[in-house]
Enzyme design. Structure first.
Site, PDB file in Angstrom:
ATOM      1  N   SER A   1       0.809  -1.463  -0.237  1.00 25.55           N
ATOM      2  CA  SER A   1       0.020  -0.192  -0.052  1.00 25.55           C
ATOM      3  C   SER A   1       0.078   1.366   0.181  1.00 25.55           C
ATOM      4  O   SER A   1       1.697   1.463  -1.014  1.00 25.55           O
ATOM      5  CB  SER A   1      -1.001  -0.058   1.214  1.00 25.55           C
TER       6      SER A   1
ATOM      7  N   ASP B   1      -6.588   2.575  -2.330  1.00 24.50           N
ATOM      8  CA  ASP B   1      -7.733   2.587  -1.404  1.00 24.50           C
ATOM      9  C   ASP B   1      -7.822   3.993  -0.579  1.00 24.50           C
ATOM     10  O   ASP B   1      -8.237   4.208   0.262  1.00 24.50           O
ATOM     11  CB  ASP B   1      -7.055   1.006  -0.080  1.00 24.50           C
TER      12      ASP B   1
HETATM   13  C1  G16 Z   1      -3.237   0.973   6.717  1.00 21.50           C
HETATM   14  C2  G16 Z   1      -4.446   0.308   7.088  1.00 21.50           C
HETATM   15  C3  G16 Z   1      -4.558   1.895   7.810  1.00 21.50           C
HETATM   16  C4  G16 Z   1      -4.095   2.692   8.736  1.00 21.50           C
HETATM   17  C5  G16 Z   1      -2.523   2.463   7.970  1.00 21.50           C
HETATM   18  C6  G16 Z   1      -1.383   3.232   9.442  1.00 21.50           C
HETATM   19  O1  G16 Z   1      -3.099   1.239   5.672  1.00 21.50           O
HETATM   20  O2  G16 Z   1      -5.404   0.147   6.453  1.00 21.50           O
HETATM   21  O3  G16 Z   1      -5.851   1.723   8.271  1.00 21.50           O
HETATM   22  O4  G16 Z   1      -4.779   3.765   8.958  1.00 21.50           O
HETATM   23  O5  G16 Z   1      -2.184   1.530   7.247  1.00 21.50           O
HETATM   24  O6  G16 Z   1      -1.307   2.242  10.019  1.00 21.50           O
HETATM   25  P1  G16 Z   1      -0.289   2.639  11.161  1.00 21.50           P
HETATM   26  O7  G16 Z   1      -0.472   3.381  11.439  1.00 21.50           O
HETATM   27  O8  G16 Z   1      -1.020   1.612  12.700  1.00 21.50           O
HETATM   28  O9  G16 Z   1       0.851   2.461  10.494  1.00 21.50           O
HETATM   29  P2  G16 Z   1      -2.640   1.081   4.251  1.00 21.50           P
HETATM   30  O10 G16 Z   1      -3.371   1.966   3.426  1.00 21.50           O
HETATM   31  O11 G16 Z   1      -1.171   1.314   4.226  1.00 21.50           O
HETATM   32  O12 G16 Z   1      -2.950  -0.442   4.497  1.00 21.50           O
END
Ligand code: G16
Length: 545
Positions: A66, A286
Site C-alpha cells: 500500500s 485504497d
Molecule cells: C493501513 C491500514 C490503515 C491504517 C494505516 C496506517 O493502511 O489499512 O487502516 O491507517 O495502515 O496504520 P499504522 O499507523 O498502524 O501504521 P494502508 O493504506 O497502508 O493499507
C-alpha cells in the site's frame, strides 16, 4: 488429511528466515519484500484452509504494501463478504508464519485444522492479485506454490488495486444470489461504478477536469481504465503514472505523502492551477486525499475527515429529502487521528464513534448504523448501507417527486460506493457527485469547518511493542508514567491534544499533536516525540528534531 508430503516438498523450497518474526497486523503481514517468501507461501496454504473452513467460499489474497516504500511488500487476506480477515485467524496466521521449520509448519497446520474444525474434504477457492511492486512477481509465485501444496482452486486477478480485489471476492461469493454485488470481473467493477456515477450526475453541470496523482502505482492503470468507462462524464488528468521506473512508487507523491507532508507533490507544482481540484491515491489505491490551491497559490488539503464531513452531510440530507429520516439512522466512525474540528462539526449533526486505527475496526463499528460513514484522516474509508436499509430503499414508496429523486440518488449511491473496503476511485467518484450536486469548488467544501493545526511524526524506538494504549488509542498505558508526562505537556498548549501509538504497519511509534497554532502543534508533536524517544531509546541519530 493434509497432503503432508506435498506440503513438505514445496515448503522446503520456501524456508523461513531464522532470525525474523512476522506478525499479522493492521494490514496483514507487511515488511521488506525480500524477506517475505516463506510468509507468502504459507499464506497460500492458509487461504486455502480458510476457504475450506467456510465451506469452499472464495477467499481473497492481496499482495501489496500500500502506502509503504517500494522495497516493502505485504499480504492481506480477504474474507468472503469482501471484508478483512476475521480477528481470530490473524493469530493463526502469525503462528503459521513463524513455524521455524517444515516439520513445525506441518504441526502448526495440523493444530489449526483441529482447533478451527476444518473439514479438509471441502473445496478450497481463492482469488489473488498484486500491486506493481518489483518484488510482486516472485512473491506471487511463492503464493502459487502454497496453493499447489494444499490443492487450492486459485483464480489470478492479475495486477490490480486492493479495493478491486475486495470487490471481486464479494462478487464471486454473491453471484446468483439476491445480494449479488455485480459481475465478478474488473469490467463488472468499472461498469457498476461508472454507471451509477452517470446516473447520479445526470442533468447536472458537468464537472471540470480533475487531476489524479496516481502515486506511480497500480492506481495509474485502474484510473486509466476507469476514465474510458466514464467518457466525458468526468474528465480525468492522470499524473504520476510511472509504474516501471524503479524507486518512484509512493516517492514524493501519493496520498500518504500529501497527508503527512501537508503539501503538494512536487511533480504537480506546475500542473495545478489555482481553484482546480486534484487528488492523490496511494500505492494500492485504497486511500484518497483531495486538495487545491487558492488564488494566492496557498495549498489546502481536503483529507479523510473532510471527505467524511462532505459525504455524511450529503447522505443525511438525502435521507431527509426522501422522507426516511425516522427509519434510517446515519452515523460516522473516526479514529483518534480525526481532526478535533471535524469531530466537533460531525458530532453536532449525527452520532460519531471513535475506534482504534485500522479499517477493520472502523468497518465493524460502521456496521452498527443503518448507514455508517467511516473515514480515517489518512483518506481510507467508505460508506456502509446495512442490508435492511437497502431493503427499505427497495420497498419504500415515495409520496412526492422530490422524495422519489432523493430515493433514487440513495439507491445509486449504494451502487457507486465500494462497500467492501475503502476505495480511492469509488470515493473519488462519490466526492465528485457531492461537489456536483452542491456546486461546490474546493474552497466551499473546505469551509465546512477549519482544521485545527496538527502534526504527525514518527519515532524509531528499539521495541514498539512496549507501547500499549487504551480508549481507542487515545491514552498510553505502557510504558508506565509516560502518559502523565504527555498530559502535563499538553496542558501548556492552547487547544492542545496529543497521543502516542505504535504503528501496525511500520517499525515505529507515531505521535500526533494538535494545537490552536501551527507552530504550537509542531512544537507539541516534537516535544512529545522527544519524551517517547527518551523513554524508549533507539538509535541516537534518529532522535526526533
Ligand atoms: C493501513 C491500514 C490503515 C491504517 C494505516 C496506517 O493502511 O489499512 O487502516 O491507517 O495502515 O496504520 P499504522 O499507523 O498502524 O501504521 P494502508 O493504506 O497502508 O493499507
Amino acid at each position: 488429511n493434509l497432503p503432508i508430503e506435498n506440503i513438505r516438498s514445496f515448503s522446503d523450497a520456501h524456508p523461513k528466515p531464522s532470525a525474523l518474526h512476522f506478525q499479522y497486523g493492521t494490514a496483514g503481514f507487511r515488511t521488506l519484500g525480500s524477506t517475505l517468501d516463506s510468509v507468502i507461501f504459507r499464506v497460500g496454504i492458509l487461504a486455502g484452509l480458510r476457504s475450506k473452513r467456510l465451506d469452499g467460499r472464495t477467499i481473497g489474497v492481496m499482495v501489496t504494501a500500500s502506502h509503504n516504500p517500494e522495497e516493502d511488500n505485504g499480504v492481506k487476506l480477504v474474507d468472503p463478504r469482501g471484508e478483512m480477515l476475521e480477528a481470530s485467524w490473524e493469530a493463526h496466521a502469525t503462528v503459521v508464519a513463524n513455524a521455524p521449520t517444515t516439520d513445525a509448519l506441518l504441526e502448526a497446520l495440523d493444530a489449526l485444522v483441529k482447533t478451527a474444525k476444518i473439514d479438509l474434504s471441502k473445496p478450497a477457492r481463492v482469488v489473488y492479485a498484486r500491486d506493481t511492486r518489483p518484488s510482486g512477481p516472485a512473491l506471487i509465485s511463492a503464493l502459487e506454490d502454497g496453493f499447489k501444496a494444499l490443492g487450492v482452486e486459485a483464480r489470478d486477478g492479475g495486477v490490480t488495486t486492493t479495493p478491486i480485489l475486495h470487490y471481486l471476492v464479494k462478487a464471486i461469493n454473491t453471484k446468483g444470489t439476491k445480494e449479488s454485488y455485480g459481475e465478478d470481473s474488473e469490467d463488472g467493477y468499472y461498469t457498476k461504478l461508472s454507471g451509477a456515477f452517470k446516473k447520479l450526475i445526470a442533468g447536472k453541470t458537468k464537472p471540470d477536469p480533475l487531476i489524479i496523482d496516481c502515486a506511480n502505482g497500480v492506481g495509474a492503470s485502474a484510473a486509466a481504465k476507469l476514465a474510458t468507462y466514464l467518457g466525458d462524464s468526468l474528465p480525468l488528468i492522470l499524473e504520476n503514472t510511472d509504474i516501471t521506473t524503479p524507486g518512484v512508487l509512493n516517492h514524493a507523491c501519493g496520498a500518504d505523502y500529501v497527508k503527512t507532508q501537508q503539501k503538494l507533490p512536487p511533480s504537480l507544482i506546475d500542473r495545478l492551477q489555482p481553484g482546480q481540484r486534484a487528488c492523490s491515491l496511494d500505492g494500492d489505491a485504497d486511500r484518497l486525499m483531495y486538495y487545491y490551491l487558492d488564488e494566492r497559490g496557498q495549498f489546502h488539503m481536503l483529507d479523510g475527515d473532510k471527505i467524511a464531513a462532505l459525504v455524511a452531510a450529503f447522505i443525511v440530507e438525502l435521507v431527509k429529502l426522501a422522507g426516511l429520516e425516522s427509519d434510517v439512522k446515519v452515523g460516522v466512525v473516526q479514529t483518534a487521528y480525526a481532526n478535533g474540528a471535524s469531530t466537533k462539526y460531525l458530532a453536532e449533526r449525527l452520532p460519531v464513534k471513535c475506534v482504534p486505527t485500522g479499517v477493520k475496526h472502523l468497518h465493524h463499528a460502521a456496521e452498527h448504523y443503518d448507514i455508517g460513514v467511516y473515514f480515517e484522516a489518512n483518506g481510507h474509508g467508505t460508506v456502509l448501507f446495512s442490508q435492511q436499509t437497502q431493503e427499505t430503499f427497495a420497498k419504500y414508496e415515495p409520496s412526492t417527486p422530490a422524495q422519489s429523486t432523493a430515493l433514487n440518488h440513495l439507491i445509486n449511491l449504494t451502487q457507486l460506493i465500494n462497500q467492501t473496503v475503502g476505495d480511492a476511485l469509488s470515493d473519488m467518484l462519490l466526492v465528485e457527485v457531492v461537489l456536483t450536486h452542491k456546486s461546490y469548488a474546493g474552497a466551499e467544501w473546505n469551509s465546512l469547518y477549519a482544521d485545527l493545526p496538527n502534526r504527525l511524526v514518527k519515532v524509531v524506538v528499539s521495541d514498539r511493542n512496549t507501547f500499549k494504549t487504551e480508549d481507542a488509542e487515545r491514552r498510553l498505558v505502557s510504558p508506565p508514567g509516560l502518559q502523565a508526562k504527555i498530559n502535563e505537556l499538553v496542558l501548556r498548549y492552547e487547544g492542545g491534544r496529543s497521543f502516542v501509538r505504535p504503528s501496525g504497519t511500520e517499525d515505529v511509534v507515531r505521535v500526533y499533536a494538535e494545537a490552536a497554532l501551527k507552530s504550537q502543534a509542531d512544537e507539541l508533536a516534537f516535544r512529545v516525540a522527544g519524551l517517547v524517544y527518551d523513554e524508549a531509546g533507539g538509535d541516537p541519530s534518529k532522535r526526533p528534531s
